[in-house]
Motif scaffolding. Sequence first.
Motif, PDB file in Angstrom:
ATOM      1  N   ARG A 135       0.817  -1.222   0.000  1.00 10.69           N
ATOM      2  CA  ARG A 135       0.000   0.000   0.000  1.00 10.69           C
ATOM      3  C   ARG A 135       0.855   1.279   0.000  1.00 10.69           C
ATOM      4  O   ARG A 135       0.318   2.384  -0.053  1.00 10.69           O
ATOM      5  CB  ARG A 135      -0.892   0.026   1.247  1.00 10.69           C
ATOM      6  CG  ARG A 135      -1.694  -1.245   1.452  1.00 10.69           C
ATOM      7  CD  ARG A 135      -2.730  -1.454   0.364  1.00 10.69           C
ATOM      8  NE  ARG A 135      -3.425  -2.741   0.478  1.00 10.69           N
ATOM      9  CZ  ARG A 135      -4.436  -3.104  -0.273  1.00 10.69           C
ATOM     10  NH1 ARG A 135      -4.872  -2.286  -1.218  1.00 10.69           N
ATOM     11  NH2 ARG A 135      -5.010  -4.280  -0.120  1.00 10.69           N
ATOM     12  N   LEU A 143       0.770  -3.260  -6.909  1.00 16.11           N
ATOM     13  CA  LEU A 143      -0.673  -3.135  -6.723  1.00 16.11           C
ATOM     14  C   LEU A 143      -1.376  -2.937  -8.065  1.00 16.11           C
ATOM     15  O   LEU A 143      -2.447  -3.518  -8.310  1.00 16.11           O
ATOM     16  CB  LEU A 143      -0.974  -1.960  -5.787  1.00 16.11           C
ATOM     17  CG  LEU A 143      -2.425  -1.791  -5.347  1.00 16.11           C
ATOM     18  CD1 LEU A 143      -2.921  -3.039  -4.622  1.00 16.11           C
ATOM     19  CD2 LEU A 143      -2.574  -0.557  -4.449  1.00 16.11           C
ATOM     20  N   GLU A 144      -0.786  -2.129  -8.945  1.00 14.10           N
ATOM     21  CA  GLU A 144      -1.376  -1.923 -10.271  1.00 14.10           C
ATOM     22  C   GLU A 144      -1.357  -3.216 -11.088  1.00 14.10           C
ATOM     23  O   GLU A 144      -2.292  -3.510 -11.835  1.00 14.10           O
ATOM     24  CB  GLU A 144      -0.618  -0.814 -11.011  1.00 14.10           C
ATOM     25  CG  GLU A 144      -0.875   0.570 -10.436  1.00 14.10           C
ATOM     26  CD  GLU A 144      -0.076   1.647 -11.150  1.00 14.10           C
ATOM     27  OE1 GLU A 144       0.848   1.270 -11.925  1.00 14.10           O
ATOM     28  OE2 GLU A 144      -0.354   2.844 -10.939  1.00 14.10           O
ATOM     29  N   LEU A 146      -1.634  -6.223  -9.904  1.00 14.99           N
ATOM     30  CA  LEU A 146      -2.726  -7.064  -9.407  1.00 14.99           C
ATOM     31  C   LEU A 146      -4.077  -6.589  -9.939  1.00 14.99           C
ATOM     32  O   LEU A 146      -4.884  -7.393 -10.424  1.00 14.99           O
ATOM     33  CB  LEU A 146      -2.743  -7.061  -7.872  1.00 14.99           C
ATOM     34  CG  LEU A 146      -1.626  -7.814  -7.164  1.00 14.99           C
ATOM     35  CD1 LEU A 146      -1.670  -7.567  -5.662  1.00 14.99           C
ATOM     36  CD2 LEU A 146      -1.721  -9.310  -7.451  1.00 14.99           C
ATOM     37  N   LYS A 147      -4.314  -5.291  -9.862  1.00 23.96           N
ATOM     38  CA  LYS A 147      -5.641  -4.771 -10.189  1.00 23.96           C
ATOM     39  C   LYS A 147      -5.911  -4.689 -11.689  1.00 23.96           C
ATOM     40  O   LYS A 147      -7.042  -4.933 -12.134  1.00 23.96           O
ATOM     41  CB  LYS A 147      -5.827  -3.399  -9.547  1.00 23.96           C
ATOM     42  CG  LYS A 147      -5.966  -3.470  -8.027  1.00 23.96           C
ATOM     43  CD  LYS A 147      -6.322  -2.112  -7.434  1.00 23.96           C
ATOM     44  CE  LYS A 147      -6.626  -2.224  -5.950  1.00 23.96           C
ATOM     45  NZ  LYS A 147      -7.008  -0.920  -5.350  1.00 23.96           N
ATOM     46  N   PHE A 148      -4.870  -4.359 -12.459  1.00 21.84           N
ATOM     47  CA  PHE A 148      -5.109  -4.126 -13.882  1.00 21.84           C
ATOM     48  C   PHE A 148      -4.656  -5.298 -14.761  1.00 21.84           C
ATOM     49  O   PHE A 148      -5.395  -5.741 -15.646  1.00 21.84           O
ATOM     50  CB  PHE A 148      -4.433  -2.830 -14.318  1.00 21.84           C
ATOM     51  CG  PHE A 148      -4.953  -1.625 -13.563  1.00 21.84           C
ATOM     52  CD1 PHE A 148      -6.272  -1.213 -13.708  1.00 21.84           C
ATOM     53  CD2 PHE A 148      -4.135  -0.921 -12.686  1.00 21.84           C
ATOM     54  CE1 PHE A 148      -6.758  -0.121 -13.004  1.00 21.84           C
ATOM     55  CE2 PHE A 148      -4.611   0.174 -11.981  1.00 21.84           C
ATOM     56  CZ  PHE A 148      -5.929   0.579 -12.134  1.00 21.84           C
ATOM     57  N   GLN A 151      -6.538  -8.250 -12.942  1.00 19.03           N
ATOM     58  CA  GLN A 151      -7.950  -7.939 -12.698  1.00 19.03           C
ATOM     59  C   GLN A 151      -8.434  -8.511 -11.362  1.00 19.03           C
ATOM     60  O   GLN A 151      -9.535  -9.062 -11.249  1.00 19.03           O
ATOM     61  CB  GLN A 151      -8.823  -8.469 -13.843  1.00 19.03           C
ATOM     62  CG  GLN A 151      -8.481  -7.854 -15.194  1.00 19.03           C
ATOM     63  CD  GLN A 151      -9.362  -8.369 -16.326  1.00 19.03           C
ATOM     64  OE1 GLN A 151     -10.443  -8.888 -16.092  1.00 19.03           O
ATOM     65  NE2 GLN A 151      -8.892  -8.217 -17.554  1.00 19.03           N
ATOM     66  N   THR A 153      -9.649  -7.998  -7.553  1.00 14.97           N
ATOM     67  CA  THR A 153     -10.339  -6.962  -6.787  1.00 14.97           C
ATOM     68  C   THR A 153      -9.671  -6.744  -5.433  1.00 14.97           C
ATOM     69  O   THR A 153      -8.897  -7.577  -4.946  1.00 14.97           O
ATOM     70  CB  THR A 153     -11.800  -7.358  -6.550  1.00 14.97           C
ATOM     71  OG1 THR A 153     -11.837  -8.533  -5.725  1.00 14.97           O
ATOM     72  CG2 THR A 153     -12.517  -7.639  -7.863  1.00 14.97           C
ATOM     73  N   GLU A 154     -10.027  -5.629  -4.820  1.00 17.82           N
ATOM     74  CA  GLU A 154      -9.514  -5.315  -3.487  1.00 17.82           C
ATOM     75  C   GLU A 154      -9.912  -6.402  -2.483  1.00 17.82           C
ATOM     76  O   GLU A 154      -9.130  -6.783  -1.609  1.00 17.82           O
ATOM     77  CB  GLU A 154     -10.055  -3.947  -3.037  1.00 17.82           C
ATOM     78  CG  GLU A 154      -9.543  -3.486  -1.685  1.00 17.82           C
ATOM     79  CD  GLU A 154      -8.040  -3.233  -1.677  1.00 17.82           C
ATOM     80  OE1 GLU A 154      -7.410  -3.497  -0.630  1.00 17.82           O
ATOM     81  OE2 GLU A 154      -7.503  -2.785  -2.714  1.00 17.82           O
ATOM     82  N   ILE A 157      -7.608  -9.336  -2.922  1.00 18.61           N
ATOM     83  CA  ILE A 157      -6.261  -9.007  -2.425  1.00 18.61           C
ATOM     84  C   ILE A 157      -6.207  -9.189  -0.920  1.00 18.61           C
ATOM     85  O   ILE A 157      -5.255  -9.768  -0.357  1.00 18.61           O
ATOM     86  CB  ILE A 157      -5.876  -7.562  -2.816  1.00 18.61           C
ATOM     87  CG1 ILE A 157      -5.669  -7.466  -4.338  1.00 18.61           C
ATOM     88  CG2 ILE A 157      -4.605  -7.119  -2.084  1.00 18.61           C
ATOM     89  CD1 ILE A 157      -5.465  -6.050  -4.841  1.00 18.61           C
TER      90      ILE A 157
END
Length: 675
Positions: A135, A143-144, A146-148, A151, A153-154, A157
């Motif tokens: 974080r 983090l990017e 993982l999310k992008f 794909q 989600t929080e 994670i």
Amino acid sequence: MNNFRFHQDTITEVKERADIYDVISEHIVLKKRGKDYVGLCPFHEEKTPSFTVSTSKQMYYCFGCGAGGNALKFMMEVGKSSFSDVVLDLARRYQIQIKTESPENRQEFQRQISLREQLYEILAMANSFYQHALRQSQGKIALEYLKFSRQITEETIQKFQLGYAPNGWETIYGYLVEQKGFPAELVEKAGLILPRKSGNSYYDRFRDRLMIPINDAQGRVIGFGGRTLSDEQPKYLNSPETELFDKGKILFCLDKAKTAISKQDKAVVVEGYFDAIALHAVGINNVVASLGTALSSIQIKQLLRYTESKQIILNFDADRAGIQATDRAIGEIENLAYSGEVQLRILNIPDGKDADEYLQNYSAEKYQELLENSALWIDWQIQNIAANKNFILADEYGQVTQQMIKILTKITNDNQLTYYLQYCADILSQGDSRRVSLLTENLLNQVVTHWKKLLAENKFLSAPLLVAKQLKYYRHNSINFTQGKNNNLQKVLSPPTEPNLLEEAEYLLLRIYLHCPKYRQDVKDAMEARDLQFSLSHNRFLWKQIIDVENMSEYQITDSDDLISKLQDSCLDAPDKLSEVEHLFYLDEKPNRNILRAPLEIRSAIATIELIMCRKRRSTVLSMWQNTDLSTDFELAKKYQEKFYSESEWIQELERLRSTTIYDLIQVPLGELAN
């Protein structure tokens, strides 16, 4: 581990808390059969299960080799471990407070226990650190990613506690050693840092990597998988072997999947961390992942504890590497699949995609459909053999047939063999139904020829009943066991044919007990493990006299004549009862042959007694099933139906165990038969 003297309170609590099913199912595959469980014995070679586990008695017993006992004895025998090591292992597992008899041992003992607890603490703290780092600004790229890119989600994670190891040489070292005060040696033992080649300093094992915590079945962090965010190799880096972490024994996500596996009665195994994470994220929770290695038998048996039908679906990549990974994974469970003990299926996703890629384009429902349509492993092999082959060409037709025969000869389950003979014949017939029967017979003949060859080479394996019937004439007429010491093996033995099987079986056990001191404990263990009693009153009388005489004796009675003499004296006040059993005190030709093969006769007698009991239970259940009104008590009727079929399966198995065959005799040392 030193042989500490445990306090009796600790030993007693371990015996009470250690569940025999949990303990044994880590080592062998157990299937529900009647009121008990059965599996392949780990103490001798067999193809058909004769090893039984009674959860009500907390005992195990093998009809094949006579092994039996409780959970502690099983762990001592299977692991060749000392009593103290077994007690310690079970105490840790069931979180039992350990006490030792001698005070001088307690400090050293507590030190060993404390090491594991400290490692758990260090890894939990490292996990929190990595999550926090994700974080921070330094973890932005992770983090990017993982999310992008993934794909994720929080919520996912956080569920998987994903983190980031900063790109520094001493980041985790500085946090755990310098800030938190843990000894560097302990942090090294946790697998987080490495010693430099020169000097006394250390550096971080994981640097600039996305961190995936690996938990044990209880949800405790025991290691990490780190994925690089740069071009550094290897792409994935796992924790090393430690006191807590052994990647050959751990499955990623098992702590999160075990409940769903039990509920859905099947387990899905994928290859990568993110395949498992992606599937859990869309609600497919009965999924675990291997840790980049072939599945081991220990990992497989862990999984099978949670599925009653023993169903495992392997979903590895469909490319060449994925197929090779599938082959490696199957290696450990091939025999279980061929014997029908494991329902193994293969899922290859279309276009060579892995599960994570597939879910980025298709719904969870579509993946579930693929799971439902996944092919049984044997089908998958046969389909691969026949794929893209031209059966008009003689060489290709012959090649496919021979490869099919190799598969068929490995199948040791009679029902499976019957099915796959016709399955292969259907494929070879190319839609011409008139040829199926002829092709089926031809395939069976080739399987029989293969087994004849094994028999001739003295490679005695457990053939399916279908093949065994075909071999019956061959066994009786084509193999000569009459040379030298093998003259005791010249006949295929069969169970008693007298009308009163129960009386014969009980007489046999008593006769062996009286005349074979070395097998007395085997008889006791077998009866206790199977929760059996003598049914006939005169046999119960003699058994009680035996126990009373042995209990009253000041020494262990190891001489048969001595025991019989004492029994005759003790029975003087009951001449009627004595007259009914006195013939057991003497040996004629037939009983003497029984004594020579005592281990096999004990197995046959125990199986016969239980068979008669099982038939009675089945008859009772059938009557209750037939008398249940389906319109008002459908669930009860279904329960009786399942019980009836379960008892029927166990009856079939007991019938096999009753019969002594040439295969059984080969397993008995010639010295035992001759002496």
